[in-house]
Design an enzyme around this catalytic site. Structure first.
Site, PDB file in Angstrom:
ATOM      1  CD  GLU A   1      -4.333   6.550   5.353  1.00 23.81           C
ATOM      2  OE1 GLU A   1      -5.341   5.876   5.735  1.00 23.81           O
ATOM      3  OE2 GLU A   1      -3.327   6.609   5.934  1.00 23.81           O
TER       4      GLU A   1
ATOM      5  CD  GLU B   1      -2.754   0.833   2.603  1.00 21.06           C
ATOM      6  OE1 GLU B   1      -3.442   1.900   2.981  1.00 21.06           O
ATOM      7  OE2 GLU B   1      -2.776  -0.240   2.874  1.00 21.06           O
TER       8      GLU B   1
END
Length: 257
Positions: A135, A131
């Site tokens: 965010e 990943e």
């Protein structure tokens, strides 16, 4: 962000496994202005959550297009019974080394929420969990968290200050993934870099906007909004490693290292 990839399958996780398509073959460069939502490119999450940490359900009807802007809307349950709706899209194809970019703006400051642009592959696709993240934890719209996961382990995390808060202006969030280096940019300016413990598995591109009432230390106490709030995405692009800049706003044209 996908949590607990090795956890036993709950009902929600089983629904995710059954509903999420396996990753299609690796794809090439593209620029998507979101004049429409291409079904060949995008899969819309609908009808499940990613686990008990998430207190909203992915819903197709929470996603919309307005004037060439994709809106990933969070719709609070008016009865206050945690039947909140949230939104997520993911590419059907996977992508590897290259430059990933999106122009985004969040709604007003809201504790307990995550507005994310990231890449992910994992057990739901029968692959290891790798990943790469942007965010925005909207309890503080003045910064964005960057991070990677490699085989399910968090690496290379950092918090990056934004030039102006994410709810005041659109910003271009970019990262360039190379075999031996990862660089994160905001509006063409290099903000974070990693040269060790890098992901190796091709990944899907995701946008998500969701809430929690459990991950309070990270995302803040959950504060349900009085009305729907949205993550707005103007455009997204991927440029394969070795290929030239595709459009004038690309970090490949404007980067200031």
């Amino acid at each position: 962000m996908i949590l607990n990839p090795r956890a036993p399958l709950s009902g929600a996780a089983l629904a995710l496994l059954l509903s999420t398509p396996l990753a299609a073959a690796e794809s090439g460069s593209f620029f998507d202005p979101f004049d429409r939502l291409s079904q060949s490119r995008w899969f819309v999450s609908d009808g499940w959550t990613n686990g008990e940490h998430q207190n909203c359900t992915w819903a197709r009807r929470a996603l919309g297009l307005t004037g060439g802007v994709l809106r990933l809307t969070y719709i609070p349950d008016p009865k206050g019974q945690n039947a909140n709706l949230c939104s997520e899209i993911q590419t059907n194809a996977v992508f590897s080394h290259g430059t990933y970019e999106a122009r985004m703006k969040t709604d007003h400051r809201q504790s307990g929420f995550n507005a994310a642009f990231f890449t992910y592959i994992g057990p739901v696709h029968k692959k290891p969990h790798d990943e790469i993240d942007f965010e925005i934890l909207t309890r503080n719209t003045s910064s964005v968290d960057v991070n990677t996961y490699v085989s399910g382990e968090p690496k290379n995390g950092g918090k990056v200050a934004l030039p102006t808060p994410s709810d005041q202006d659109f910003h271009i969030y970019s990262f360039t993934w190379e075999p031996d280096r990862l660089r994160w940019y905001i509006d063409g300016k290099l903000m974070h870099e990693a040269t060790e413990n890098l992901p190796v598995t091709p990944q899907k591109i995701f946008f998500s906007h969701w809430s929690t009432d459990r991950l309070t230390e990270w995302m803040g106490p959950f504060m349900p909004p009085a009305e729907p709030v949205a993550l707005e995405v103007d455009w997204v692009a991927f440029t394969k490693a070795g290929e030239p800049c595709q459009f004038p706003d690309s970090v490949l044209c404007t980067a200031a290292d």
